[in-house]
Design an enzyme around this catalytic site. Structure first.
Site, PDB file in Angstrom:
ATOM      1  N   GLY A   1      20.650 -36.058 -19.980  1.00 46.19           N
ATOM      2  CA  GLY A   1      20.030 -37.300 -19.540  1.00 46.19           C
ATOM      3  C   GLY A   1      19.690 -38.260 -20.658  1.00 46.19           C
ATOM      4  CG  ASP A   2      17.794 -40.027 -24.400  1.00 47.04           C
ATOM      5  OD1 ASP A   2      18.819 -40.527 -24.927  1.00 47.04           O
ATOM      6  OD2 ASP A   2      16.643 -40.327 -24.764  1.00 47.04           O
TER       7      ASP A   2
END
Length: 254
Positions: free
Chosen positions: A179-180
């Protein structure tokens, strides 16, 4: 548009919130990171009880009213992912009128953007790629309660943003994405192997190119141009220009 250069080690004095001071007790508190939305991460270090050795914890802090930073959601994702991969263990979380916080136990290794690894960018890029592949292979899609798909992310955009984004590519492989997956969120041991992942607030099911596009893009921010080949080789995949371009646009617009 997202401005990656705003995520950095804080310069100058940083006010330490009362909740962080309370968590630290007599231990030393050092601000170590400010993200693009203004959230702060502090390192707390002091002697481990009964051992005489130094122990470290990290505390994330978000000022009340800050949007886009969900520490409760991150704590839930860490608890789920920790059954399968090496991620920080949650020690405490809470909130008061001034903000929210999340305290975790430190993991072995250095961030991939520690000066040691910035000086060895090719090795760092390979560790980031290998670590991301291991994460994708280990986390079970069938059991994951979190999503991060392109459709739901693009639905949050303005009409103009959706036009700029374009059509969502066909799914290559669904995985549980970090997600990041920017380089700072991979930890690397002194021998050059990845050792863990941090900052999983957006973890969820998505096409693996959502992570691959952003992780490879972040290499340029942190090491300069020329290291994507090492990253993709270590992950074990041939770059897909169409999917990379789409998911980089989505990252910038989301």
């Amino acid at each position: 548009m997202r401005t990656p250069t705003l995520a950095c080690v804080p310069e100058g004095p940083v006010a330490v919130p009362d909740a962080v001071r309370r968590l630290a007790g007599d231990d030393a508190v050092t601000p170590v990171w400010r993200n693009v939305l203004g959230g702060l991460t502090f390192r707390i270090s002091g002697p481990a009880a009964g051992s005489g050795q130094e122990a470290e914890r990290f505390v994330k802090w978000v000022t009340a009213g800050t949007s886009g930073l969900d520490l409760d959601g991150e704590a839930e994702r860490l608890a789920w992912a920790g059954a399968y991969v090496t991620v920080p263990t949650v020690l405490e979380r809470g909130r008061d009128a001034t903000g929210t916080w999340l305290a975790t136990r430190a993991l072995p290794g250095r961030s991939a953007v520690d000066p040691v690894w910035v000086a060895r960018p090719a090795a760092a890029a390979r560790a980031v790629g290998a670590g991301l592949r291991a994460l994708h292979d280990a986390l079970p899609v069938a059991d994951c309660p979190f999503t991060w798909g392109a459709a739901e992310r693009s639905a949050r955009l303005s009409a103009a943003g959706r036009r700029d984004l374009g059509e969502v590519p066909a799914i290559d492989r669904l995985v549980v994405c970090h997600g990041d997956a920017c380089a700072p969120n991979t930890l690397i041991d002194d021998d050059g192997t990845w050792s863990g992942h941090v900052d999983l607030a957006a973890l969820g099911i998505a096409d693996r190119w959502a992570d691959l596009a952003v992780a490879s893009m972040s290499l340029g921010w942190n090491y300069g141009d020329g290291y994507e080949a090492e990253f993709f080789d270590a992950y074990g995949i041939t770059p897909d220009a169409e999917r990379i371009a789409f998911y980089r646009r989505l990252f910038q617009l989301d």
